[in-house]
Design a protein around this motif. Structure first.
Motif, PDB file in Angstrom:
ATOM      1  N   GLY A 174       0.826  -1.195   0.000  1.00 51.11           N
ATOM      2  CA  GLY A 174       0.000   0.000   0.000  1.00 51.11           C
ATOM      3  C   GLY A 174       0.861   1.245   0.000  1.00 51.11           C
ATOM      4  N   PRO A 175       0.371   2.336  -0.512  1.00 48.86           N
ATOM      5  CA  PRO A 175      -0.908   2.467  -1.206  1.00 48.86           C
ATOM      6  C   PRO A 175      -0.789   2.110  -2.692  1.00 48.86           C
ATOM      7  CG  PRO A 175       0.104   4.610  -1.012  1.00 48.86           C
ATOM      8  CD  PRO A 175       1.032   3.646  -0.320  1.00 48.86           C
ATOM      9  N   HIS A 179      -6.433   3.581  -3.864  1.00 52.41           N
ATOM     10  CA  HIS A 179      -6.616   3.423  -2.430  1.00 52.41           C
ATOM     11  C   HIS A 179      -7.088   4.700  -1.745  1.00 52.41           C
ATOM     12  CE1 HIS A 179      -4.276  -0.530  -1.413  1.00 52.41           C
ATOM     13  NE2 HIS A 179      -5.345  -0.718  -2.161  1.00 52.41           N
ATOM     14  N   TYR A 191      -5.122   9.450   3.606  1.00 46.80           N
ATOM     15  CA  TYR A 191      -5.113   9.319   2.152  1.00 46.80           C
ATOM     16  C   TYR A 191      -5.427  10.620   1.417  1.00 46.80           C
ATOM     17  CZ  TYR A 191      -4.349   4.326   2.319  1.00 46.80           C
ATOM     18  OH  TYR A 191      -3.781   3.088   2.496  1.00 46.80           O
ATOM     19  N   ASP A 232       5.597   0.026   0.458  1.00 46.27           N
ATOM     20  CA  ASP A 232       4.728   1.206   0.494  1.00 46.27           C
ATOM     21  C   ASP A 232       5.363   2.457  -0.113  1.00 46.27           C
ATOM     22  OD1 ASP A 232       6.598   1.890   2.436  1.00 46.27           O
ATOM     23  OD2 ASP A 232       5.103   2.751   3.787  1.00 46.27           O
TER      24      ASP A 232
END
Length: 263
Positions: A174-175, A179, A191, A232
């Protein structure tokens, strides 16, 4: 991985497609379980539709793969379903469903396949999971709890099966693109402006996760066992926007002007 048998728990997902293509590209023999949707079109692959939240189906899947290919070398668990739930409003059925799909399926598949690997004296399990096993989303608490459980399952598996040459590791992904919508939250700004919080200014891809899975299931680093590797792009290291000189100069000038020339 040429000639090795690899089982993917959800080949019908975006991560499953990337994983299937990566392993097919290095000559692996594929057992593709589809939790929903269509399986990737991979020549020679065996396709299954087991519900891995049910122990009997997980056991039957493992047995069928071994009977079909004669062996099982690697298992990739990539079940991933995000349910937007808050602690205040979620009912026990919703929480149970999230935990069963994301975590119970990992346990049942590990138990079923791990036993075959233990008897053979080797193998690898990779859980393609999420950074939200340790980082709250503010929008899907049961999902985060499930992914945290998967991370601990990998550690326990490393202890239980490690003496038999079976390794278990986690990729915390992630992300990924999209997302910022999937994990949109009224409680957390994690986010907001997602790509600006990634040092390289681009999301992680499932293809990158697949490449890491190839490494983890290969034999190049047998001591890597029971670990969780964050994939990530540095997203969780973000502590605020880093301004370059020009941005800082302009911002300073704007502040000065807004105060009537007083700093």
């Amino acid at each position: 991985m040429n000639g090795k048998v690899v089982l993917i728990s959800d080949a019908a997902s975006a991560s499953g497609l990337a994983l299937a293509r990566a392993y097919a590209g290095v000559g692996a023999k594929l057992a593709l379980n589809c939790a929903g949707g269509e399986a990737p079109d991979i020549a020679g692959a065996a396709v299954y539709r087991a519900d891995l939240t049910k122990g009997a189906e997980a056991e039957a899947l493992a047995e069928s793969v071994v009977n079909t290919f004669g062996r099982l070398d690697a298992v990739i668990h990539n079940h991933n379903a995000v349910d937007h739930l808050s602690i205040e409003r979620a009912d026990d059925g919703q929480v149970r469903a999230a935990l069963q799909y994301n975590a119970k399926s990992a346990f049942l598949l590990t138990r079923a396949c791990g036993d075959y690997m233990r008897k053979r004296g080797g193998g690898a399990i990779v859980y393609v999971s999420s950074i939200h096993g340790e980082k709250p989303t503010g929008s899907a608490f049961a999902y985060s709890a499930a992914k945290a459980a998967v991370a601990m399952l990998a550690k326990e598996t490393a202890i239980d099966f490690g003496a038999y040459g079976v390794r278990a590791n986690v990729i915390a992904v992630g992300p990924v693109a999209g997302h910022d919508g999937v994990f949109k939250s009224g409680l957390s700004g994690l986010y907001d402006h997602m790509e600006q919080k990634i040092p390289g200014k681009r999301p992680v891809t499932w293809e990158e996760a697949a490449k890491l899975a190839l490494f983890l299931t290969g034999g190049d680093c047998p001591a890597l066992n029971g670990e969780c590797i964050k994939l990530d792009g540095g997203f969780l290291l973000f502590y605020g926007h880093r301004y370059n000189y020009e941005e800082w100069r302009d911002l300073s000038q704007e502040k000065k002007e807004s105060r009537g020339g007083l700093w």
